[in-house]
Motif scaffolding. Structure first.
Motif, PDB file in Angstrom:
ATOM      1  N   GLY A 399      98.020  48.149  44.603  1.00 23.78           N
ATOM      2  CA  GLY A 399      97.175  47.791  43.863  1.00 23.78           C
ATOM      3  C   GLY A 399      97.905  46.813  43.098  1.00 23.78           C
ATOM      4  N   SER A 400      98.461  46.643  42.215  1.00 31.62           N
ATOM      5  CA  SER A 400      98.748  46.054  40.896  1.00 31.62           C
ATOM      6  C   SER A 400      99.808  45.071  41.103  1.00 31.62           C
ATOM      7  CB  SER A 400      98.648  46.621  39.930  1.00 31.62           C
ATOM      8  OG  SER A 400     100.768  47.817  40.560  1.00 31.62           O
ATOM      9  N   GLY A 401     100.333  43.779  40.415  1.00 29.28           N
ATOM     10  CA  GLY A 401     100.955  43.063  40.311  1.00 29.28           C
ATOM     11  C   GLY A 401     101.040  41.646  41.493  1.00 29.28           C
ATOM     12  N   ASN A 402     102.172  41.528  41.941  1.00 28.61           N
ATOM     13  CA  ASN A 402     101.675  40.880  43.616  1.00 28.61           C
ATOM     14  C   ASN A 402     103.737  40.528  44.605  1.00 28.61           C
ATOM     15  OD1 ASN A 402      99.744  38.180  42.192  1.00 28.61           O
ATOM     16  ND2 ASN A 402     101.254  38.381  40.353  1.00 28.61           N
ATOM     17  N   PRO A 403     102.467  40.738  45.344  1.00 29.56           N
ATOM     18  CA  PRO A 403     104.376  41.348  46.482  1.00 29.56           C
ATOM     19  C   PRO A 403     105.177  39.783  46.404  1.00 29.56           C
ATOM     20  CG  PRO A 403     101.902  39.324  47.078  1.00 29.56           C
ATOM     21  CD  PRO A 403     101.238  39.728  46.055  1.00 29.56           C
ATOM     22  N   PRO A 404     106.488  40.129  47.049  1.00 25.09           N
ATOM     23  CA  PRO A 404     107.570  39.070  46.290  1.00 25.09           C
ATOM     24  C   PRO A 404     107.595  37.582  46.979  1.00 25.09           C
ATOM     25  CG  PRO A 404     107.957  40.830  48.304  1.00 25.09           C
ATOM     26  CD  PRO A 404     106.679  41.529  47.576  1.00 25.09           C
ATOM     27  N   GLY A 405     106.440  37.812  48.063  1.00 23.04           N
ATOM     28  CA  GLY A 405     106.676  36.711  48.392  1.00 23.04           C
ATOM     29  C   GLY A 405     107.533  35.607  48.817  1.00 23.04           C
ATOM     30  N   VAL A 406     108.619  35.960  48.956  1.00 23.83           N
ATOM     31  CA  VAL A 406     110.000  35.062  49.423  1.00 23.83           C
ATOM     32  C   VAL A 406     110.615  36.047  51.054  1.00 23.83           C
ATOM     33  CG1 VAL A 406     112.095  35.805  48.767  1.00 23.83           C
ATOM     34  CG2 VAL A 406     110.860  36.188  47.161  1.00 23.83           C
ATOM     35  N   ILE A 407     110.824  34.536  51.508  1.00 22.54           N
ATOM     36  CA  ILE A 407     111.550  34.019  52.418  1.00 22.54           C
ATOM     37  C   ILE A 407     112.473  34.203  52.611  1.00 22.54           C
ATOM     38  CG2 ILE A 407     112.080  33.069  54.569  1.00 22.54           C
ATOM     39  CD1 ILE A 407     108.974  33.247  55.723  1.00 22.54           C
ATOM     40  N   THR A 408     113.469  34.403  52.474  1.00 19.76           N
ATOM     41  CA  THR A 408     115.725  34.187  52.216  1.00 19.76           C
ATOM     42  C   THR A 408     116.587  34.690  53.228  1.00 19.76           C
ATOM     43  OG1 THR A 408     117.063  34.150  50.491  1.00 19.76           O
ATOM     44  CG2 THR A 408     116.185  35.983  50.908  1.00 19.76           C
ATOM     45  N   MET A 409     116.825  33.341  54.292  1.00 17.70           N
ATOM     46  CA  MET A 409     118.037  33.912  55.051  1.00 17.70           C
ATOM     47  C   MET A 409     119.009  33.494  54.471  1.00 17.70           C
ATOM     48  SD  MET A 409     115.441  32.229  57.821  1.00 17.70           S
ATOM     49  CE  MET A 409     115.244  30.656  56.997  1.00 17.70           C
ATOM     50  N   HIS A 410     120.453  34.656  54.814  1.00 17.45           N
ATOM     51  CA  HIS A 410     121.430  34.274  54.833  1.00 17.45           C
ATOM     52  C   HIS A 410     122.169  33.113  55.459  1.00 17.45           C
ATOM     53  CE1 HIS A 410     125.926  35.231  54.836  1.00 17.45           C
ATOM     54  NE2 HIS A 410     125.534  35.591  54.513  1.00 17.45           N
ATOM     55  N   PRO A 411     123.156  32.042  54.787  1.00 20.12           N
ATOM     56  CA  PRO A 411     123.480  30.948  55.107  1.00 20.12           C
ATOM     57  C   PRO A 411     123.367  30.668  56.627  1.00 20.12           C
ATOM     58  CG  PRO A 411     123.901  31.040  52.734  1.00 20.12           C
ATOM     59  CD  PRO A 411     124.127  32.234  53.257  1.00 20.12           C
ATOM     60  N   SER A 412     124.804  32.260  57.083  1.00 21.18           N
ATOM     61  CA  SER A 412     125.257  31.793  58.548  1.00 21.18           C
ATOM     62  C   SER A 412     124.234  32.692  59.680  1.00 21.18           C
ATOM     63  CB  SER A 412     126.250  32.893  58.522  1.00 21.18           C
ATOM     64  OG  SER A 412     125.656  35.043  58.143  1.00 21.18           O
ATOM     65  N   LYS A 413     123.125  32.687  59.046  1.00 19.71           N
ATOM     66  CA  LYS A 413     121.843  33.838  60.181  1.00 19.71           C
ATOM     67  C   LYS A 413     120.634  32.734  59.924  1.00 19.71           C
ATOM     68  CE  LYS A 413     124.322  35.863  62.507  1.00 19.71           C
ATOM     69  NZ  LYS A 413     124.550  35.925  64.194  1.00 19.71           N
TER      70      LYS A 413
END
Length: 554
Positions: A399-413
């Motif tokens: 219950g502390s801080g913020n989640p990463p909230g990241v969607i990062t895909m490899h360029p080949s996939k």
């Protein structure tokens, strides 16, 4: 074809509820009271906070929904609409979503995984080194156990259930202040058995010929561990639980998180076919483990799924909807783009599709997907994932801080959701059955460059999809002028403090505050006067102030 890696090979051997039901119900009541007292403030939020979104009072909060499975349904080669109910009407509010999620659950059990029964009684003990579980149902009894490793410091601690001792980096979990529960899934649902001779604690109760697959049986075992933690009084382990696993254990962790709403953080890794990967996409992804292989290699999936291995379009559900079942709870999906058998592109399809449910619920930052890694070793401990893992544990279990909230895909996939859906994403109201009350009173800002050029040329518009403290996610829409374009190149200059953290479906270069982004081939063509929606996307650091974008045909 049996795989010698990922879903088909046994990983190295690993080490062999303080969640109180009263405390959880108290938290739910407090959240509800806060929502009533501060409705206007909550309406301004663009997402649930990581702590306030934990509202499940039981294994399945939608258990009272009246779900009736039809005898047949239409085939669909694209991802089914998660927001359209069995009766054909569309979900317009969060209240309605609760029962739509139960429809998805029942359809998934009926066609993919098999039933997950609730037993008559569960008891057990929690110590600093072990959890014992005793279960009785319909006159039969069974038991199993799991080992516990506590972090340094003074408890009670949140805990992450690690399938087979082989999931997210346990040293990072422990150093983040969470306990590790080493769960032997084979004790509950064993592999290496025939479909009519299934073994393990689950099948002791429900029969060796049960049509429920091993993944659901193991998820049932996770739920029984949580039952015992809930009963333990919270002196050693507290009221927050996560689950993780890699490869075949990643499949299991994904199913466990989808079918138990008490799990605050789900972290499947490289789960492959039968895991996160969208089944309709798996069938079309070259080199990915075929659905027939995932079904035949082990009795992971329920017996009923055998009718769909060659025709996933006939399924009434797909895994993006299981991602949606986890919403708005924490979800961090990790994928490996370097092993074709793992079908990472299909994992990205499911993540993007399920993320739309998170967005509809105003919780877009609570889901993360990460496949942009250089190391192709299967189930490796990767430094790329350490920071988002720590952020996820802090946000959802502590219950502390913020989640990463990241969607990062490899360029080949990388994946393009627009190729897989015809449905749109609603904004679900906050408890209004008619769906007229949106979860936020202002829309995220968008900016368009100059109007579409009269001659050849293009323009671009950045749409802010979600924001959180310290960052935001954007989609970029490309519009062609009077002539079609076969490629595009965008340039802009960031304001102070802004930068791109990750992106997908574009080749991006940065020099100081100057940014250049170009298409990756398939998304470069835009017909005259038309717009390619969400041509590419990115996650940015800093404030969501939109830059002026210049688009040039390439």
């Amino acid at each position: 074809m049996a795989s010698s890696i990922a879903p088909g090979a046994a990983p190295p051997a690993g080490p062999a509820p303080g969640r109180s039901r009263h405390r959880r119900r108290l938290r739910f009541a407090l959240v509800a009271l806060a929502a009533a007292a501060l409705a206007s403030a909550l309406a301004l939020s663009t997402r649930f906070s990581a702590e306030a979104q934990v509202q499940a009072a039981s294994e399945w909060d939608g258990a009272n929904c009246d779900v009736r499975i039809p005898g047949s349904w239409a085939s669909n080669s694209l991802l089914p609409d998660p927001f359209t109910r069995i009766d054909g009407t569309r979900v317009t509010s969060r209240d309605q979503w609760e029962c739509r999620r139960s429809e998805i659950k029942e359809l998934a059990e009926h066609t993919v995984y098999g039933d997950k029964p609730r037993p008559d009684s569960v008891s057990g003990t929690v110590t600093s080194s072990r959890i014992t579980v005793n279960v009785s149902d319909n006159g039969r009894s069974t038991s199993f156990s799991a080992s516990v490793r506590l972090p340094s410091g003074t408890g009670p601690f949140p805990a992450v259930i690690v399938y087979g001792g082989f999931g997210a980096d346990t040293s990072t979990i422990l150093s983040s202040g969470a306990a590790v529960i080493d769960f032997d899934p084979g004790a509950v649902g064993a592999e290496g058995t025939g479909r009519n001779d299934k073994q393990g604690a689950f099948y002791t109760l429900y029969g060796a010929g049960s049509s429920t697959g091993v993944l659901m049986a193991q998820a049932w075992g996770v739920s029984r561990i949580i039952d015992v933690i809930e009963q333990s009084g919270g002196s050693i382990l507290n009221d927050s639980t996560g689950v993780t696993g890699c490869s075949r254990y990643g499949k299991g962790a994904f199913v466990a998180g989808a079918f138990d709403q008490r799990i605050e953080l789900t972290m499947p890794i490289e789960s492959g076919s039968g895991g996160v990967g969208a089944m309709r996409s798996i069938a079309q992804e070259s080199g990915a483990q075929p659905l027939s292989s995932a079904y035949g290699e082990q009795p992971w999936l329920g017996d009923a799924f055998g009718a769909y291995t060659g025709n996933p379009a006939a399924l009434p559900v797909d895994t993006h909807e299981l991602v949606g079942m986890i919403a708005p709870r924490g979800l961090f999906i990790m994928d490996n783009p370097h092993v074709e058998w793992l079908g990472a592109r299909s994992g990205a399809v499911a993540a993007l599709g399920g993320a739309e449910v998170y967005k509809a619920l105003g919780a877009g930052a609570n889901v993360s997907y990460h496949s942009n890694v250089a190391d192709g070793t299967h189930c490796a401990v990767r430094s790329d994932w350490r920071t988002p893992l720590q952020q996820s544990i802090n946000a959802f279990l502590k219950g502390s801080g913020n989640p990463p909230g990241v969607i990062t895909m490899h360029p080949s996939k990388s994946a393009n959701l627009s190729q897989w859906r015809t449905w749109t994403t609603p904004t679900l109201g906050t408890g209004d059955p008619g769906g007229t009350t949106p979860p936020e009173t202002t829309s995220p800002p968008t900016e368009t460059t100059s109007p579409p050029p009269a001659g050849s040329g293009c323009t671009a518009r950045i749409e802010v999809v979600s924001t959180w403290n310290g960052g935001w996610q954007g989609n970029v829409h490309i519009t062609a002028g009077a002539a079609a374009i076969s490629g595009w190149r965008l340039t802009w200059t960031w304001a102070s403090g802004q930068s791109i953290a990750s992106s997908w479906n574009a080749t991006v270069t940065a020099s100081g505050s100057a940014v250049t982004a170009a298409d990756v081939g398939w998304n470069g063509t835009v017909a005259a006067g038309q717009t390619r929606s969400a041509a590419w996307g990115f996650v940015a650091n800093g404030p969501s102030t939109l830059p002026a974008v210049t688009c040039t045909p390439d």
